[in-house]
Design a protein around this motif. Structure first.
Motif, PDB file in Angstrom:
ATOM      1  N   ILE A   1       0.850  -1.185   0.000  1.00  0.00           N
ATOM      2  CA  ILE A   1       0.000   0.000   0.000  1.00  0.00           C
ATOM      3  C   ILE A   1       0.889   1.238   0.000  1.00  0.00           C
ATOM      4  CG2 ILE A   1      -1.814   1.272   1.188  1.00  0.00           C
ATOM      5  CD1 ILE A   1      -2.691  -1.352   2.454  1.00  0.00           C
ATOM      6  N   TRP A   2       0.637   2.086  -0.987  1.00  0.00           N
ATOM      7  CA  TRP A   2       1.357   3.352  -1.101  1.00  0.00           C
ATOM      8  C   TRP A   2       0.420   4.480  -0.652  1.00  0.00           C
ATOM      9  CZ3 TRP A   2       6.434   3.542  -2.778  1.00  0.00           C
ATOM     10  CH2 TRP A   2       6.930   2.396  -3.407  1.00  0.00           C
TER      11      TRP A   2
ATOM     12  N   ILE B   1       5.338   5.507   0.977  1.00  0.00           N
ATOM     13  CA  ILE B   1       4.800   6.853   0.764  1.00  0.00           C
ATOM     14  C   ILE B   1       5.159   7.249  -0.662  1.00  0.00           C
ATOM     15  CG2 ILE B   1       4.929   9.285   1.423  1.00  0.00           C
ATOM     16  CD1 ILE B   1       5.461   8.390   4.295  1.00  0.00           C
ATOM     17  N   LEU B   2       4.141   7.637  -1.417  1.00  0.00           N
ATOM     18  CA  LEU B   2       4.310   8.066  -2.806  1.00  0.00           C
ATOM     19  C   LEU B   2       3.735   9.469  -2.892  1.00  0.00           C
ATOM     20  CD1 LEU B   2       5.000   7.611  -5.765  1.00  0.00           C
ATOM     21  CD2 LEU B   2       2.863   6.358  -6.026  1.00  0.00           C
ATOM     22  N   SER B   3       4.615  10.469  -2.955  1.00  0.00           N
ATOM     23  CA  SER B   3       4.175  11.838  -2.729  1.00  0.00           C
ATOM     24  C   SER B   3       4.804  12.819  -3.698  1.00  0.00           C
ATOM     25  CB  SER B   3       4.558  12.249  -1.291  1.00  0.00           C
ATOM     26  OG  SER B   3       4.106  13.543  -0.988  1.00  0.00           O
TER      27      SER B   3
ATOM     28  N   VAL C   1       8.900   7.230  -2.355  1.00  0.00           N
ATOM     29  CA  VAL C   1       9.103   7.769  -3.693  1.00  0.00           C
ATOM     30  C   VAL C   1       8.589   9.198  -3.667  1.00  0.00           C
ATOM     31  CG1 VAL C   1       8.525   7.584  -6.134  1.00  0.00           C
ATOM     32  CG2 VAL C   1       8.932   5.520  -4.793  1.00  0.00           C
ATOM     33  N   ASP C   2       9.517  10.133  -3.797  1.00  0.00           N
ATOM     34  CA  ASP C   2       9.251  11.554  -3.615  1.00  0.00           C
ATOM     35  C   ASP C   2       9.546  12.276  -4.932  1.00  0.00           C
ATOM     36  OD1 ASP C   2       8.787  13.996  -2.418  1.00  0.00           O
ATOM     37  OD2 ASP C   2      10.095  13.606  -0.711  1.00  0.00           O
ATOM     38  N   SER C   3       8.571  13.009  -5.444  1.00  0.00           N
ATOM     39  CA  SER C   3       8.696  13.619  -6.777  1.00  0.00           C
ATOM     40  C   SER C   3       9.955  14.459  -6.922  1.00  0.00           C
ATOM     41  CB  SER C   3       7.459  14.483  -7.067  1.00  0.00           C
ATOM     42  OG  SER C   3       7.401  15.592  -6.170  1.00  0.00           O
ATOM     43  N   CYS C   4      10.285  15.223  -5.893  1.00  0.00           N
ATOM     44  CA  CYS C   4      11.411  16.143  -6.012  1.00  0.00           C
ATOM     45  C   CYS C   4      12.746  15.411  -6.091  1.00  0.00           C
ATOM     46  CB  CYS C   4      11.416  17.133  -4.848  1.00  0.00           C
ATOM     47  SG  CYS C   4      11.559  16.368  -3.215  1.00  0.00           S
ATOM     48  N   LYS C   5      12.756  14.135  -5.701  1.00  0.00           N
ATOM     49  CA  LYS C   5      13.994  13.355  -5.746  1.00  0.00           C
ATOM     50  C   LYS C   5      14.096  12.495  -6.999  1.00  0.00           C
ATOM     51  CE  LYS C   5      14.635  13.255  -0.752  1.00  0.00           C
ATOM     52  NZ  LYS C   5      14.797  12.408   0.464  1.00  0.00           N
ATOM     53  N   VAL C   6      12.935  12.100  -7.539  1.00  0.00           N
ATOM     54  CA  VAL C   6      12.975  11.220  -8.719  1.00  0.00           C
ATOM     55  C   VAL C   6      12.724  11.972 -10.019  1.00  0.00           C
ATOM     56  CG1 VAL C   6      12.317   9.217  -7.343  1.00  0.00           C
ATOM     57  CG2 VAL C   6      10.532  10.530  -8.516  1.00  0.00           C
TER      58      VAL C   6
ATOM     59  N   LEU D   1      -2.708   2.322  -4.364  1.00  0.00           N
ATOM     60  CA  LEU D   1      -2.473   3.733  -4.077  1.00  0.00           C
ATOM     61  C   LEU D   1      -3.643   4.295  -3.290  1.00  0.00           C
ATOM     62  CD1 LEU D   1      -0.866   6.429  -4.568  1.00  0.00           C
ATOM     63  CD2 LEU D   1      -2.380   6.771  -6.544  1.00  0.00           C
ATOM     64  N   VAL D   2      -3.342   4.977  -2.188  1.00  0.00           N
ATOM     65  CA  VAL D   2      -4.348   5.738  -1.439  1.00  0.00           C
ATOM     66  C   VAL D   2      -4.029   7.206  -1.650  1.00  0.00           C
ATOM     67  CG1 VAL D   2      -5.461   6.128   0.778  1.00  0.00           C
ATOM     68  CG2 VAL D   2      -4.419   3.910   0.292  1.00  0.00           C
ATOM     69  N   ASP D   3      -4.906   7.911  -2.356  1.00  0.00           N
ATOM     70  CA  ASP D   3      -4.625   9.299  -2.757  1.00  0.00           C
ATOM     71  C   ASP D   3      -5.915  10.100  -2.741  1.00  0.00           C
ATOM     72  OD1 ASP D   3      -3.888  11.647  -4.573  1.00  0.00           O
ATOM     73  OD2 ASP D   3      -2.015  10.513  -4.614  1.00  0.00           O
ATOM     74  N   ASP D   4      -5.807  11.378  -2.378  1.00  0.00           N
ATOM     75  CA  ASP D   4      -7.009  12.220  -2.303  1.00  0.00           C
ATOM     76  C   ASP D   4      -7.373  12.864  -3.633  1.00  0.00           C
ATOM     77  OD1 ASP D   4      -4.645  13.831  -2.030  1.00  0.00           O
ATOM     78  OD2 ASP D   4      -5.880  15.484  -1.312  1.00  0.00           O
TER      79      ASP D   4
END
Length: 222
Positions: A2-3, A116-118, A142-147, A173-176
């Motif tokens: 679960i992400w 955490i996928l953010s 997995v962080d957008s600013c790093k990948v 994925l659990v996302d709002d």
């Protein structure tokens, strides 16, 4: 596996965060989002992409926000806003969503991988990490600013699955944001579109077959 998304899932809802920022600074959500869009459009990018992809530093972005706010709202009072260190002020006083923290811990306790996928910002890491500290360790971040890629770009979901060594259908994925869920689903992921705690916990239970998630949900009044 679960992400969990951070903003709006492990954190309070985004509407609450914007309202909190207005109380701190006097800048309304509409004014702030408008300034964010102006800065991003000048670079040909989506609203928060300049900082979520690390194209500009937080300080550069903050100065751009100040210029955009001043141009759109002449005479606006920015004296309480610390735009060049935006994250510190934005996250001040913010605590994690306790039920989603409990869900993450529950998943781990029942043998599921957690990540955490953010979409996030380099300079904000100390603040958001301290907020989610009660959740404990995660298997992958997995962080957008790093990948260098951000949701809803399909590549971020491919990258996350590869990092975990999993097939897409093994990822949840659990996302709002509905758009992020749709993009993940198009890559073969299962998704839970977070709208409120009760609904998300129920959907997580159905998605994973783990009844323990539903038992975390608050009871409705009789």
């Amino acid at each position: 596996m679960i992400w969990f998304d951070f903003g709006g899932v492990l954190s309070p809802p985004l509407a609450e965060l914007y309202a909190s920022y207005e109380r701190k600074t006097g800048i309304t959500p509409e004014q702030l989002v408008g300034a964010m869009r102006t800065v991003a459009e000048g670079m040909g990018l989506p609203t928060l992409a300049p900082v979520e992809l690390g194209v500009v530093s937080e300080a550069e972005w903050g100065r751009g926000l100040a210029r955009a706010l001043g141009a759109a709202h002449p005479g606006i009072d920015l004296s309480r806003a610390r735009l060049e260190t935006f994250g510190e002020q934005w996250f001040a006083g913010v605590t994690a969503n306790p039920l989603m923290v409990a869900a993450l811990r529950c998943a781990r306790e029942h043998g599921l991988g957690v990540g955490i996928l953010s979409n996030n910002v380099v300079e904000w890491e100390p603040y958001w990490r301290s907020i989610v500290e009660p959740a404990g360790e995660v298997d992958f971040l997995v962080d957008s600013c790093k990948v260098g890629v951000r949701k809803p770009d399909p590549e971020i979901f491919r990258l996350a699955a590869r990092a975990a060594g999993l097939a897409p259908e093994q990822c949840v994925l659990v996302d709002d944001l509905a758009g992020n869920c749709a993009a993940a689903a198009a890559e073969g992921w299962r998704t839970v579109h977070f709208r409120d705690d009760r609904q998300a916990l129920r959907d997580l239970g159905r998605c994973t077959g783990l009844a323990a998630f539903e038992r975390l949900a608050p009871r409705t009044a009789a």
